[in-house]
Design an enzyme around this catalytic site. Structure first.
Site, PDB file in Angstrom:
ATOM      1  N   TYR A 111      52.321  50.355  39.614  1.00  0.00           N
ATOM      2  CA  TYR A 111      52.728  49.131  38.926  1.00  0.00           C
ATOM      3  C   TYR A 111      52.912  48.238  39.378  1.00  0.00           C
ATOM      4  O   TYR A 111      53.178  47.009  39.431  1.00  0.00           O
ATOM      5  CB  TYR A 111      52.023  48.427  37.608  1.00  0.00           C
ATOM      6  N   ASN A 156      43.411  59.645  33.282  1.00  0.00           N
ATOM      7  CA  ASN A 156      42.364  60.645  33.676  1.00  0.00           C
ATOM      8  C   ASN A 156      41.208  61.675  34.360  1.00  0.00           C
ATOM      9  O   ASN A 156      41.208  61.923  35.264  1.00  0.00           O
ATOM     10  CB  ASN A 156      42.400  59.696  35.100  1.00  0.00           C
ATOM     11  N   GLN A 170      48.930  38.983  16.972  1.00  0.00           N
ATOM     12  CA  GLN A 170      47.417  39.746  16.618  1.00  0.00           C
ATOM     13  C   GLN A 170      47.522  41.076  17.119  1.00  0.00           C
ATOM     14  O   GLN A 170      47.262  42.113  16.451  1.00  0.00           O
ATOM     15  CB  GLN A 170      46.845  39.225  17.121  1.00  0.00           C
ATOM     16  N   SER A 211      39.457  42.813  31.933  1.00  0.00           N
ATOM     17  CA  SER A 211      40.815  43.641  32.542  1.00  0.00           C
ATOM     18  C   SER A 211      40.203  43.527  33.825  1.00  0.00           C
ATOM     19  O   SER A 211      40.925  43.732  34.475  1.00  0.00           O
ATOM     20  CB  SER A 211      41.521  45.013  32.098  1.00  0.00           C
TER      21      SER A 211
END
Length: 330
Positions: free
Chosen positions: A50, A167, A280, A221
């Protein structure tokens, strides 16, 4: 606001709702992590790939310095990238990632993909991405069992409290569980109503692995990645089956999608920089869906996977030229 936890086979408790750090911009990452901690998030799901772990650590350090949390209140997750599967590379890169975060241990350290790529020196390029220095996809011959033995040593060294995989297919899990001295605590997979992977989830949970879902909102996404399937697939937020359930419960479609997972003991890692949506997303265990509603959401399954790195990174053609065939990851 707090969130329920799931007990891992390592004995540690993992929050059912966390904050995902994929695609969080470096410029805003530290502030987003800090604000998420203030909002009540305790699990942060990061990765070498990332490219924002330094900034993540800055947000954590600020929250700790201000007394909002202690390190032991947080559940920090990171991942071993494909280029560091060689057994002698695992500990050094884990230590680098810990230093980037500014912490002494990871609560959970995960093998990001069951794919070993040629080593790329972090001093040359970091994060390495999928391609080697010559701009080709080059594999390493390191098998998973060697990588896993090195992962187990991280637990011995107290660099990671729990270790897991991402994965992985059921077949790979079956193989790993035959020889693992330290069993994987978690399996992280793409999981949403268009890709339920029910048999894989059932198998992992039966074997005592906690399952974490990424990309819980399906195509949303992946829109910015210019993925054809994402643009051609109806958004789950707008699907009549989802919006009807949301209206009935007085919740947002996002909350319904997250509750569909957490009610089945599947952890979720959404993200947002909007304070209202932060709250939320965290508040998705305070209501229950009816069994029929869970079934109707699950019935949307298309076995449609969006996280296909070959398609996303547009190097399918180079693979075909190099190997003469399409080399699928899944």
């Amino acid at each position: 606001m707090s969130t329920p936890t799931v007990k891992l086979n390592s004995g540690y408790e993992m929050p059912l709702v966390g904050f995902g750090l994929w695609k969080v911009n470096n410029d805003t990452c530290a502030d987003q992590v800090y604000e998420a901690i203030k909002a009540g998030y305790r699990l942060f799901d990061g990765a070498c790939d990332y490219g924002n772990e330094v900034e993540c650590g800055q947000g954590v350090a600020r929250a700790i310095k201000e007394g909002i949390v202690k390190r032991e209140d947080l559940f920090i997750v990171s991942k071993l990238w494909n280029s560091f599967h060689d057994s002698e590379r695992v500990e050094p890169i884990c230590r680098k990632q810990l230093a980037d975060w500014g912490v002494d241990y990871f609560d959970l350290y995960i093998v990001h993909f069951p794919i070993a790529l040629k080593y790329v020196d972090p001093a040359v390029r970091y994060p390495p991405g999928w391609m080697s220095e010559n701009d080709k996809l080059e594999f390493s011959n390191t098998p998973i069992h060697e990588t896993w033995a090195a992962m187990e040593k991280l637990v011995d060294l107290k660099l990671a409290r729990s270790i897991g995989v991402s994965n992985f297919s059921a077949q790979l899990l079956m193989d790993l569980l035959r020889y693992a001295r330290v069993r994987p605590s978690t399996l992280q997979i793409e999981h949403h109503p268009y890709l339920t992977q029910k048999r894989l989830v059932d198998y992992a949970q039966k074997e005592g692995l906690a399952v974490t879902a990424y990309s819980s909102f399906g195509p949303l996404s992946f829109l910015e990645l210019n993925l054809k399937d994402a643009h051609e697939t109806p958004l789950l937020f707008e699907h009549p089956a989802i919006t009807a359930i949301a209206e009935k419960h007085g919740k947002t479609p996002a909350q319904v999608l997250l509750r569909w997972a957490t009610q089945r003991k599947v952890a979720v890692i959404p993200k947002s920089n909007n304070p209202t949506r932060l709250a939320q997303n965290l508040d998705v265990t305070s209501f229950n869906l009816e069994a029929s509603e869970i079934e109707s959401i699950s019935a949307l399954d298309r076995n449609l996977r969006f996280n296909d790195p070959l398609a996303i990174t547009n190097f399918v053609s180079s693979l075909c030229a190099q190997y003469g065939f399409y080399a699928p990851i899944f």
